[in-house]
Scaffold this active site. Structure first.
Site: not given
Ligand code: HPA
Ligand code: ZN
Length: 334
Positions: A19, A200, A278
């Site tokens: 991200h 997740e 991430d």
């Protein structure tokens, strides 16, 4: 230095779960807050780092969305992305598929065009100057409604040449993939590829929905799949990649410690597992650190590292020709 650490550093890698807002380092956050006159609840880098004590996904997201408020103009999005590209170079990442969250910005009055153009020009410069290729994936925020996702899709249409796909992120539990059935179907009609965060924190049912209802090409995280043998078979038979993020899972308490992470089990089940960072500015490391710490905690062998790195290219949205080029290079190195 340890031979396997050397190998990890030396291998060309693709990163598929990153991200861009999660690569905002404290230094840049402070600088942009000052420049843009945005109030943040921290006076210095130590205070920022001390706040990064998460107990689940939501406790992280609250801080992550607040920090993103320092990003205002196109140059800010360029600087953010360029900083990640320089880190990628250090980590020997040769291809990256970057997520961005348009609604985090458009909901505060920032223009969609400024966000995408800033990110895109940094990826363009990185290809020319650093030899790193990129794809950009826009994520819908799943805590918002499908109508808002549709509005975002509409804004993306004029930027189709810069955005390869759509994804789904933010607060998972209580916001199942099926909530976004129509907007994903419209996105596919518009020729966007699809991925989604699923499993997740959420149950295997969320992974089934992402596959069957959203028709995704990859599952982001997906670590909860081990609870469902039928699902494992499906993921294996269809060779659906899982973009696993080991340090993220520890920081957000999906697993208590890295030694408890199921990455090796997933690999042993024959699943197409990849390693990713991430939100590296928040979770304690970029891609090589994720590889090195996982290798040590889980006793990953040279062959496991090779498989993970080959999987990163195999699972990417690169052309078959470019995938082959990198995979051949890896085969020559290991
Ligand atoms: N999960 C869901 N949403 C996110 C994440 C994540 O790990 N990182 C940034 N947005
Ligand atoms: Zn993520």
């Amino acid at each position: 230095m340890n031979e396997i650490v050397e190998l990890i550093k030396k291998l060309p890698k693709a990163e598929l779960h990153l991200h861009i807002e999660g690569s905002l380092e404290p230094e840049l956050m402070l600088k942009l807050a000052k420049k843009n006159k945005i109030k943040i609840p921290y006076k210095n880098i130590d205070e920022i780092k001390n706040a990064y004590n998460f107990h689940n996904l939501q406790s992280f997201l609250d801080i992550y969305y607040q920090a993103a408020k320092v990003l205002i103009d196109e140059q800010d999005f360029f600087d953010l992305t360029w900083a990640y590209m320089l880190k990628s170079k250090e980590n020997n990442i040769v291809h990256t598929e970057i997520f961005f969250d348009p609604q985090t910005h458009t909901d505060r009055g920032i223009k969609f065009d400024h966000v995408i153009n800033g990110i895109h020009s940094a990826t363009f410069k990185a290809e020319k100057e650093l030899g790193i290729t990129s794809k950009i994936i826009m994520c819908f925020l799943r805590h918002l409604d499908e109508h808002s996702a549709f509005k975002t899709l509409e804004q993306a249409l004029v930027h189709k040449n810069k955005i390869i796909g759509v994804g789904l992120d933010s607060s998972e539990v209580g916001n199942p993939p099926k909530k976004f059935k129509n907007v994903f179907s419209k996105s596919i009609e518009e020729n966007f590829l699809t991925v989604a965060h699923a499993g997740e924190e959420g149950s295997p049912e969320y992974i089934w929905e992402a596959l069957d209802i959203l028709k995704v090409k990859r599952i982001d995280h997906g670590v909860q799949c081990l609870k469902d043998e039928k699902l494992i078979q499906r993921l294996r038979n269809d060779e659906i990649p899982l973009t696993v993020c080991p340090l993220s899972n520890i920081k957000l308490k999906v697993f208590e410690k890295l030694q408890d992470h199921t990455l090796k089990k997933l690999l042993n089940k024959g699943l197409t597992v990849t390693i990713n960072s991430d939100d590296p500015a928040y979770f304690g490391g970029y891609l090589n650190t994720n590889f090195i710490e996982s290798q040590m905690a889980l006793d990953l062998h040279k062959e496991d590292i090779k498989t993970l790195v080959i999987n990163s290219f195999k699972s990417s949205f690169l052309s078959e020709k470019k995938k082959k080029k990198w995979i051949d290079q890896i085969n020559n190195l290991v």
